[in-house]
Design an enzyme around this catalytic site. Structure first.
Site, short mmCIF file in Angstrom:
data_model
loop_
_atom_site.label_atom_id
_atom_site.label_comp_id
_atom_site.label_asym_id
_atom_site.label_seq_id
_atom_site.Cartn_x
_atom_site.Cartn_y
_atom_site.Cartn_z
N TYR A 188 0.84 -1.21 0.00
CA TYR A 188 0.00 0.00 0.00
C TYR A 188 0.87 1.26 0.00
CZ TYR A 188 -3.96 2.93 1.68
OH TYR A 188 -4.94 3.88 1.84
N LYS A 237 0.91 4.11 -2.79
CA LYS A 237 0.51 5.49 -2.47
C LYS A 237 1.63 6.48 -2.69
CE LYS A 237 -3.81 4.95 -1.36
NZ LYS A 237 -4.82 5.28 -2.39
P1 NAP Z 1 -13.53 1.96 1.29
O1 NAP Z 1 -14.55 2.44 2.27
O2 NAP Z 1 -12.99 0.58 1.44
O3 NAP Z 1 -14.10 2.19 -0.18
C1 NAP Z 1 -13.35 1.83 -1.30
C2 NAP Z 1 -14.26 1.66 -2.49
O4 NAP Z 1 -13.44 1.30 -3.62
C3 NAP Z 1 -15.29 0.54 -2.29
O5 NAP Z 1 -16.56 0.96 -2.70
C4 NAP Z 1 -14.73 -0.56 -3.17
O6 NAP Z 1 -15.72 -1.44 -3.73
C5 NAP Z 1 -14.10 0.24 -4.29
N1 NAP Z 1 -13.16 -0.56 -5.08
C6 NAP Z 1 -12.25 -1.48 -4.63
N2 NAP Z 1 -11.60 -2.03 -5.65
C7 NAP Z 1 -12.11 -1.47 -6.79
C8 NAP Z 1 -11.84 -1.64 -8.17
N3 NAP Z 1 -10.93 -2.52 -8.61
N4 NAP Z 1 -12.55 -0.91 -9.06
C9 NAP Z 1 -13.49 -0.04 -8.63
N5 NAP Z 1 -13.78 0.18 -7.34
C10 NAP Z 1 -13.11 -0.54 -6.41
O7 NAP Z 1 -12.23 2.92 1.31
P2 NAP Z 1 -12.05 4.46 1.77
O8 NAP Z 1 -11.60 4.46 3.18
O9 NAP Z 1 -13.25 5.24 1.37
O10 NAP Z 1 -10.78 4.86 0.88
C11 NAP Z 1 -10.90 5.53 -0.37
C12 NAP Z 1 -9.51 5.90 -0.86
O11 NAP Z 1 -8.84 6.70 0.12
C13 NAP Z 1 -8.61 4.70 -1.11
O12 NAP Z 1 -7.78 4.94 -2.22
C14 NAP Z 1 -7.77 4.63 0.15
O13 NAP Z 1 -6.55 3.97 -0.06
C15 NAP Z 1 -7.59 6.11 0.44
N6 NAP Z 1 -7.28 6.39 1.84
C16 NAP Z 1 -8.13 6.07 2.86
C17 NAP Z 1 -7.80 6.36 4.17
C18 NAP Z 1 -8.69 6.03 5.32
O14 NAP Z 1 -8.26 6.25 6.49
N7 NAP Z 1 -9.90 5.56 5.12
C19 NAP Z 1 -6.56 6.98 4.46
C20 NAP Z 1 -5.71 7.29 3.40
C21 NAP Z 1 -6.08 7.01 2.10
P3 NAP Z 1 -16.20 -2.76 -2.91
O15 NAP Z 1 -17.04 -2.24 -1.80
O16 NAP Z 1 -16.98 -3.52 -3.93
O17 NAP Z 1 -14.96 -3.44 -2.46
#
Ligand code: NAP
Length: 256
Positions: free
Chosen positions: A155, A159
């Site tokens: 990851y 990133k």
């Molecule tokens: P999340 O709640 O897990 O949501 C991620 C979404 O991406 C889900 O709807 C998932 O679909 C979808 N997804 C996964 N694989 C995919 C693919 N191959 N094609 C299309 N869609 C796909 O994650 P989040 O926390 O909102 O995170 C969103 C972004 O922010 C990510 O890039 C993550 O790395 C980044 N981020 C998050 C945090 C945090 O603390 N939450 C911190 C830093 C960065 P499914 O539900 O079907 O799996």
């Protein structure tokens, strides 16, 4: 009058979490939004939840961002069915955490495929439209984990790769009126961080409280915090900002 009246945005992984927060904010500010996610029903449900006071057209599309044909078909649908494309947010993401000695080939490949290959495929498909119309905004989701995080070699590599990717796209696409930036969130309350809590055997409450205690503002972030930053970077006010990574982390990077 919203900042995105008449604009059409694609947000990947927008059926929930941060992506849905970004899609909601763009719609509130007047944009038509295409919600791309793996599951068609979830994508459609999210698109139907977005406000359309401005007569916007929202669309939910099933798309795997790591699959070239799927990406090309989704972007073509947005252009033909919604009527164009101005903003791309590469948000879709997964985690497959493990210490290096336990990390499988699949753990590595899947994380790199969704975050890095996904951002590449989506941006390549969108730039064709952006360059022709001499206007476009790209925001990619990086993370504070880019700076290094135990158990996240895959990851963190993806990133930090995103940060090099946006710097390069900014150089290539700037002359065509396209701004490309990244947002690096700290801890954001979402299904992704709730799943991490479960994996390390903590309650969601305790896990969030611990994360809040590790940054200067003493709270966790929410999808709305990232949505506000994405809206700014995609607005005309940010047209002199490109190639940057904006840390939206309550200052966590300063004290880690
Ligand atoms: P999340 O709640 O897990 O949501 C991620 C979404 O991406 C889900 O709807 C998932 O679909 C979808 N997804 C996964 N694989 C995919 C693919 N191959 N094609 C299309 N869609 C796909 O994650 P989040 O926390 O909102 O995170 C969103 C972004 O922010 C990510 O890039 C993550 O790395 C980044 N981020 C998050 C945090 C945090 O603390 N939450 C911190 C830093 C960065 P499914 O539900 O079907 O799996």
């Amino acid at each position: 009058m919203g900042r995105f009246d008449g604009r059409i945005a694609v947000v990947t992984g927008a059926a929930r979490g941060i992506g849905l927060g970004v899609a909601t904010r763009f719609a509130e500010e007047g944009a038509s939004v295409a919600v791309l996610d793996l599951d068609e029903d979830q994508a459609a449900k999210a698109a139907a939840s977005l406000g359309s006071d401005n007569g916007q057209k929202h669309l939910g599309i099933s798309c795997d961002v790591s699959d070239s044909a799927s990406v090309q078909a989704a972007v073509a649908r947005v252009v033909s069915e919604v009527g164009g494309l101005h903003i791309l947010v590469n948000n879709a993401g997964i985690t497959r955490d493990n210490l290096l000695f336990k990390m499988s080939d699949d753990d590595w490949d899947q994380v790199i495929a969704v975050h890095l290959r996904g951002a590449f495929l989506m941006s390549r498909a969108a730039q064709k439209v952006f360059v022709e119309q001499k206007f476009g905004k790209v925001v990619c989701l990086s993370s504070v984990s880019a700076l290094g995080n135990r158990g996240q070699a895959n990851y963190a590599a993806a990133k930090m790769g995103i940060q090099g990717f946006v710097r390069t796209l900014a150089i290539e696409l700037g002359p065509y009126g396209v701004n490309v930036n990244a947002i690096a969130p700290g801890f954001i309350a979402s299904d992704m961080t709730d799943a991490t809590a479960a994996r390390v055997g903590m309650s969601v409450e305790d896990f969030r409280a611990a994360a809040a205690g590790r940054n200067p503002v003493r709270r966790v972030g929410f999808p709305e915090d990232i949505a506000a930053a994405a809206a700014f970077l995609c607005s005309n006010e940010a047209s002199y900002i490109t190639g940057q990574t904006l840390y939206v982390d309550g200052g966590a990077k300063l004290v880690s």
